[in-house]
Design an enzyme around this catalytic site. Structure first.
Site, PDB file in Angstrom:
ATOM      1  N   LYS A  44      -2.798   4.213  -3.740  1.00 49.41           N
ATOM      2  CA  LYS A  44      -3.685   5.188  -4.372  1.00 49.41           C
ATOM      3  C   LYS A  44      -3.020   6.524  -4.635  1.00 49.41           C
ATOM      4  O   LYS A  44      -3.522   7.332  -5.371  1.00 49.41           O
ATOM      5  CB  LYS A  44      -4.901   5.434  -3.469  1.00 49.41           C
ATOM      6  CG  LYS A  44      -5.698   4.186  -3.249  1.00 49.41           C
ATOM      7  CD  LYS A  44      -6.858   4.439  -2.309  1.00 49.41           C
ATOM      8  CE  LYS A  44      -7.598   3.139  -2.078  1.00 49.41           C
ATOM      9  NZ  LYS A  44      -8.055   2.971  -0.724  1.00 49.41           N
ATOM     10  N   MET A  91      -8.528   9.864   8.437  1.00 48.60           N
ATOM     11  CA  MET A  91      -9.074  10.362   7.161  1.00 48.60           C
ATOM     12  C   MET A  91     -10.075  11.496   7.390  1.00 48.60           C
ATOM     13  O   MET A  91     -11.110  11.561   6.727  1.00 48.60           O
ATOM     14  CB  MET A  91      -9.740   9.208   6.385  1.00 48.60           C
ATOM     15  CG  MET A  91      -8.772   8.099   6.010  1.00 48.60           C
ATOM     16  SD  MET A  91      -9.556   6.609   5.366  1.00 48.60           S
ATOM     17  CE  MET A  91      -9.915   5.722   6.872  1.00 48.60           C
ATOM     18  N   ASP A 124       0.833  -1.207   0.000  1.00 49.72           N
ATOM     19  CA  ASP A 124       0.000   0.000   0.000  1.00 49.72           C
ATOM     20  C   ASP A 124       0.865   1.253   0.000  1.00 49.72           C
ATOM     21  O   ASP A 124       2.019   1.216   0.398  1.00 49.72           O
ATOM     22  CB  ASP A 124      -0.891   0.027   1.253  1.00 49.72           C
ATOM     23  CG  ASP A 124      -2.202  -0.675   1.021  1.00 49.72           C
ATOM     24  OD1 ASP A 124      -2.426  -1.162  -0.100  1.00 49.72           O
ATOM     25  OD2 ASP A 124      -3.003  -0.740   1.977  1.00 49.72           O
TER      26      ASP A 124
HETATM   27  N1  SAH Z   1      -4.371   0.842   8.620  1.00 56.17           N
HETATM   28  C1  SAH Z   1      -3.907   2.199   8.900  1.00 56.17           C
HETATM   29  C2  SAH Z   1      -4.952   3.243   8.570  1.00 56.17           C
HETATM   30  C3  SAH Z   1      -5.255   3.332   7.088  1.00 56.17           C
HETATM   31  S1  SAH Z   1      -6.414   4.603   6.717  1.00 56.17           S
HETATM   32  C4  SAH Z   1      -3.503   2.263  10.384  1.00 56.17           C
HETATM   33  O1  SAH Z   1      -3.802   1.340  11.148  1.00 56.17           O
HETATM   34  O2  SAH Z   1      -2.883   3.250  10.777  1.00 56.17           O
HETATM   35  C5  SAH Z   1      -5.337   5.942   6.268  1.00 56.17           C
HETATM   36  C6  SAH Z   1      -5.366   7.019   7.323  1.00 56.17           C
HETATM   37  O3  SAH Z   1      -4.556   6.655   8.421  1.00 56.17           O
HETATM   38  C7  SAH Z   1      -4.827   8.362   6.883  1.00 56.17           C
HETATM   39  O4  SAH Z   1      -5.772   9.098   6.145  1.00 56.17           O
HETATM   40  C8  SAH Z   1      -4.530   9.001   8.220  1.00 56.17           C
HETATM   41  O5  SAH Z   1      -5.717   9.450   8.840  1.00 56.17           O
HETATM   42  C9  SAH Z   1      -4.016   7.818   9.007  1.00 56.17           C
HETATM   43  N2  SAH Z   1      -2.544   7.732   8.966  1.00 56.17           N
HETATM   44  C10 SAH Z   1      -1.803   6.718   8.505  1.00 56.17           C
HETATM   45  N3  SAH Z   1      -0.487   6.961   8.661  1.00 56.17           N
HETATM   46  C11 SAH Z   1      -0.388   8.168   9.258  1.00 56.17           C
HETATM   47  C12 SAH Z   1       0.702   8.984   9.709  1.00 56.17           C
HETATM   48  N4  SAH Z   1       1.977   8.604   9.580  1.00 56.17           N
HETATM   49  N5  SAH Z   1       0.402  10.173  10.281  1.00 56.17           N
HETATM   50  C13 SAH Z   1      -0.856  10.578  10.443  1.00 56.17           C
HETATM   51  N6  SAH Z   1      -1.930   9.859  10.042  1.00 56.17           N
HETATM   52  C14 SAH Z   1      -1.697   8.667   9.459  1.00 56.17           C
END
Ligand code: SAH
Length: 254
Positions: free
Chosen positions: A59, A171, A37
């Site tokens: 994406k 998100m 991803d």
């Molecule tokens: N599976 C992932 C979430 C995927 S959805 C998890 O458990 O973290 C994607 C969202 O995750 C982004 O839009 C943001 O809101 C958050 N996200 C992922 N990585 C991030 C980071 N390094 N800093 C801030 N938000 C993050």
């Protein structure tokens, strides 16, 4: 070792490659092919063995998103071909990562799968800003919520406002204004502490500590974009305090 014909759903953590688990490293090292991803830090791929195939299915980066159905077909086909397959996802595979959809597709195809939990952004991002997601004196718990839903699965923000829970929103940037309006309508006070953390745990991390009412304007003013986590609740005050302490230390050192 990753067994042939098996799919491993592996959490790559929030960004900092050192926040990977030892199990993730071991499984990656045994994989023949990795479906990756876009939120996965490329540095993490160093743990794949030489010659392992890497398929980017993200994406971002200007490419069109790979449809979920195609990703699921690819997972099944690679496993059926006898490969040890790793499905690498940002954070934790089962937290807003569509991991549940992929394991259902694998079950339907009779493909064995295993999961390696990762550190989710909803915990790591607040922590990286000095915010404990739970605190005995601030709130009874925490709700992990997505700000991005299909129309028919809308979040009941007003009910969440009344829940007394700290809100950690994934998100949430695009719809921040609407979310804040709904939370205010649900009774949350304008000066409730709020924070946004972008690119958490990475060198380019940015933290803005503010209040609920000022959150949308501050996000705009600081040019904060995705990926970011919103934290709304008393615990978010810790981000402001952490920033002040840091500032003081920097002043003292100067
Ligand atoms: N599976 C992932 C979430 C995927 S959805 C998890 O458990 O973290 C994607 C969202 O995750 C982004 O839009 C943001 O809101 C958050 N996200 C992922 N990585 C991030 C980071 N390094 N800093 C801030 N938000 C993050």
């Amino acid at each position: 070792m990753a067994n042939p014909g098996t799919v491993w759903l592996v959490g790559a953590g929030p960004g900092d490659p050192e926040l990977l688990t030892l199990k993730a490293v071991r499984v990656m090292n045994g994989a023949d092919v990795a479906l990756v991803d876009d939120l996965v830090n490329p540095a993490v791929l160093a743990h794949l063995k030489p010659g392992a195939r890497v398929i980017h299915v993200g994406k971002r980066g200007g490419c069109k998103s790979t449809p979920q159905a195609f990703i699921e077909k690819l997972l099944v086909a690679e496993a059926q071909a006898g490969h040890a397959v790793v499905r690498l996802k940002g954070g934790d595979p089962f937290v807003f990562g569509r991991g549940g959809e992929e394991t259902a597709a694998l079950d339907a195809a009779g493909i064995p799968w295993q999961i390696v939990s990762g550190i989710t952004a909803g915990i790591a991002a607040p922590a990286a800003a000095g915010i404990p997601v739970t605190h005995r004196e601030a709130g009874r718990g925490v709700a992990f919520v997505t700000g991005h839903t299909k129309e028919d699965a809308a979040v009941d923000w007003q009910a969440l406002a009344r829940s007394g829970l700290t809100l950690v929103i994934y998100m949430g940037i695009a719809r921040c204004e609407d979310i804040v309006a709904a939370l205010r309508a649900g009774g949350l006070r304008a000066d409730l502490p709020a924070a946004v953390i972008q690119h958490a745990t990475l060198p380019q991390q940015r933290v803005v500590a503010t209040t609920l009412a000022r959150l949308p304007a501050d996000i705009r003013a600081h040019g904060i974009g995705s990926p970011a986590i919103l934290v709304i609740g008393e615990v978010a005050n810790a981000a402001r305090l952490a920033a002040q302490t840091l500032h003081k230390h920097q002043e003292a050192a100067a």
